[in-house]
Design a protein around this motif. Structure first.
Motif, PDB file in Angstrom:
ATOM      1  N   GLU A 167     -37.600 -22.156   2.600  1.00  9.15           N
ATOM      2  CA  GLU A 167     -38.933 -21.655   2.207  1.00  9.15           C
ATOM      3  C   GLU A 167     -39.996 -21.571   2.291  1.00  9.15           C
ATOM      4  O   GLU A 167     -40.731 -19.989   2.695  1.00  9.15           O
ATOM      5  CB  GLU A 167     -38.929 -22.453   0.514  1.00  9.15           C
ATOM      6  CG  GLU A 167     -37.925 -21.645  -0.628  1.00  9.15           C
ATOM      7  CD  GLU A 167     -37.307 -22.060  -2.123  1.00  9.15           C
ATOM      8  OE1 GLU A 167     -38.720 -23.622  -2.050  1.00  9.15           O
ATOM      9  OE2 GLU A 167     -36.528 -21.916  -2.694  1.00  9.15           O
ATOM     10  N   ASN A 168     -40.653 -22.462   2.607  1.00 11.26           N
ATOM     11  CA  ASN A 168     -41.999 -22.622   3.742  1.00 11.26           C
ATOM     12  C   ASN A 168     -41.924 -21.703   4.773  1.00 11.26           C
ATOM     13  O   ASN A 168     -42.672 -20.821   5.378  1.00 11.26           O
ATOM     14  CB  ASN A 168     -41.877 -23.825   4.242  1.00 11.26           C
ATOM     15  CG  ASN A 168     -43.677 -24.777   4.774  1.00 11.26           C
ATOM     16  OD1 ASN A 168     -44.953 -23.876   4.173  1.00 11.26           O
ATOM     17  ND2 ASN A 168     -43.290 -25.169   5.614  1.00 11.26           N
ATOM     18  N   PHE A 169     -41.115 -21.646   5.233  1.00  8.51           N
ATOM     19  CA  PHE A 169     -40.497 -21.009   6.851  1.00  8.51           C
ATOM     20  C   PHE A 169     -40.898 -19.028   6.152  1.00  8.51           C
ATOM     21  O   PHE A 169     -41.283 -18.282   6.471  1.00  8.51           O
ATOM     22  CB  PHE A 169     -38.880 -21.451   7.370  1.00  8.51           C
ATOM     23  CG  PHE A 169     -39.054 -20.374   8.264  1.00  8.51           C
ATOM     24  CD1 PHE A 169     -39.292 -20.746   9.863  1.00  8.51           C
ATOM     25  CD2 PHE A 169     -38.205 -18.839   8.448  1.00  8.51           C
ATOM     26  CE1 PHE A 169     -39.002 -19.558  10.871  1.00  8.51           C
ATOM     27  CE2 PHE A 169     -37.504 -18.026   9.534  1.00  8.51           C
ATOM     28  CZ  PHE A 169     -38.323 -18.746  10.357  1.00  8.51           C
ATOM     29  N   PHE A 170     -40.041 -19.058   4.781  1.00  8.51           N
ATOM     30  CA  PHE A 170     -40.402 -17.215   4.810  1.00  8.51           C
ATOM     31  C   PHE A 170     -41.918 -16.905   5.048  1.00  8.51           C
ATOM     32  O   PHE A 170     -41.718 -15.833   4.803  1.00  8.51           O
ATOM     33  CB  PHE A 170     -38.890 -17.339   4.074  1.00  8.51           C
ATOM     34  CG  PHE A 170     -37.579 -16.678   4.822  1.00  8.51           C
ATOM     35  CD1 PHE A 170     -37.080 -16.393   5.335  1.00  8.51           C
ATOM     36  CD2 PHE A 170     -36.839 -18.213   3.863  1.00  8.51           C
ATOM     37  CE1 PHE A 170     -36.127 -16.376   5.982  1.00  8.51           C
ATOM     38  CE2 PHE A 170     -35.697 -17.674   4.604  1.00  8.51           C
ATOM     39  CZ  PHE A 170     -34.892 -16.553   5.196  1.00  8.51           C
ATOM     40  N   MET A 171     -42.139 -17.953   3.877  1.00  9.42           N
ATOM     41  CA  MET A 171     -43.516 -17.980   3.638  1.00  9.42           C
ATOM     42  C   MET A 171     -44.464 -17.525   4.463  1.00  9.42           C
ATOM     43  O   MET A 171     -45.160 -16.752   4.517  1.00  9.42           O
ATOM     44  CB  MET A 171     -44.099 -18.916   2.488  1.00  9.42           C
ATOM     45  CG  MET A 171     -45.064 -18.699   1.539  1.00  9.42           C
ATOM     46  SD  MET A 171     -45.080 -19.787   0.133  1.00  9.42           S
ATOM     47  CE  MET A 171     -45.877 -20.805   1.826  1.00  9.42           C
ATOM     48  N   ILE A 172     -44.690 -18.152   5.279  1.00 12.64           N
ATOM     49  CA  ILE A 172     -45.914 -18.063   7.348  1.00 12.64           C
ATOM     50  C   ILE A 172     -44.680 -17.872   7.901  1.00 12.64           C
ATOM     51  O   ILE A 172     -45.910 -17.291   8.314  1.00 12.64           O
ATOM     52  CB  ILE A 172     -45.464 -20.081   7.510  1.00 12.64           C
ATOM     53  CG1 ILE A 172     -44.346 -20.038   8.349  1.00 12.64           C
ATOM     54  CG2 ILE A 172     -46.120 -21.129   6.523  1.00 12.64           C
ATOM     55  CD1 ILE A 172     -44.693 -21.694   8.818  1.00 12.64           C
TER      56      ILE A 172
END
Lengths: 230, 230
Positions: free
Chosen positions: B111-116
């Motif tokens: 989720e952190n990846f898709f956010m950044i």
């Protein structure tokens, strides 16, 4: 690889000896000319890029006149589309063996992937990520979608065949086919970016790990499903 | 994201109101100037690309003189290196929560990846795949290696922490960290290439599938190892 497009090893020898014909090419010649054009275009795209390749250079390399080239492909965009179609078509092995188990099936596709990665046609397709070129900005989605779609569909087909033969049931084979290509591609690009020659050894280690991961996922799906036969 | 680089939302307002100072900047100003320069460079790289960005434009956008810029960065290559370092540094969440199980740990990173991914800095890093630019041909391997190395190392660290807390033992956490990034990145790029807006829903479906796959692989590794505690 099928033999639709002969290896570019002999692309250094354009078919300059082709007898000059006048008028509409006869059918048996038309096929050869098309193959020559596509082979010349792939070699040039690989060597000097899409933007660096002039239609004149393609005609010269293919040993035909500019007029003959333009009769077939009105512009470079049309030529690139034909090149993509031919590369994607020839990159699939049309007759994979009948796999005795799912591990052999997955391993075959990973090894096939690492093998065709070094083909000039595949290098051209992979270079389509380069969005600096206007024509590539337009065509890259098509090329990526075609490559991916056909690649995934081909793997899915053999997974389904192997399921039928071995009795192993696979939920969402398209997810596993896509993940196989994603993991193999990422590994390949990382080796390339780091300047490592993509030899057999690092590809083999990665292949085994990737196959183990995918098999574990398939087996866990089976176990999680109360209707699973195993 | 850390707060090392404020969001580029206010990059439209270069710090033109900064009082003109003469001579060597005092320490408290130097930090601000550096942040302004990097923010201006990231915004311009994102908008017009590496080749399209002139040092003059960076200075103007940052609200400083060309001379001040060149005193810090003798050329665009030096500036790009600093930009990469700052983006990679700020893309990591320095204090991830303590995860109660491995699924939460993996899900957090996806989720952190898709956010950044939608951060201008990350878009700039991803554009480094564009090898048409000479400076990018030189710097892309460094940028990719740094991003990947730091990204993988960060995920590995949290996997190891979670192992310690939950008692689950993971063979080769670096393989799972790399696979998590590879699968998430491939999914993201596919959505982008197809022109799909990367919304929350398709990313969520993919995240769950990817996490299931990685967990199944970890569990199969444990089961295969006769010394495994579980």
């Amino acid at each position: 690889m099928t033999e639709a497009l002969p290896s570019s090893d002999n692309s250094q020898q354009p078919s300059a000896e082709r007898p000059k014909l006048r008028g509409r090419p006869r059918k048996e010649h038309a096929g050869n000319i098309d193959a020559d054009i596509l082979r010349a275009a792939i070699a040039l795209f690989d060597e000097v890029g899409f933007d660096g390749t002039a239609m004149e250079a393609v005609a010269a390399r293919a040993g035909i006149s500019k007029r003959t080239l333009y009769m077939r492909y009105p512009d470079k965009k049309a030529l690139i589309k034909a090149v993509i179609t031919s590369i994607v078509g020839s990159a699939r092995n049309p007759d994979p063996p009948a796999f005795m188990d799912m591990r052999s099936c997955l391993m075959f596709h990973i090894e096939n992937f690492f093998m065709i990665c070094n083909d000039p046609g595949m290098r051209v397709l992979m270079a389509m990520g380069d969005k600096s070129s206007q024509v590539m900005r337009e065509l890259a989605p098509m090329g990526q979608e075609m490559t991916y779609e056909l690649g995934v569909r081909h793997i899915v087909q053999t997974i389904v065949d192997t399921e039928g033969r071995t009795g192993m049931r696979v939920d969402a084979p398209d997810f596993y086919a896509a993940s196989l290509l994603d993991l193999a591609m990422a590994h390949y690009q990382r080796l390339r970016a780091l300047g490592t020659t993509v030899g057999i050894a690092p590809a083999q280690v990665a292949s085994i790990r990737i196959v183990n991961l995918l098999l574990a996922g398939m087996q866990a799906d089976c176990a999680a499903d109360p209707n699973a036969s195993s």
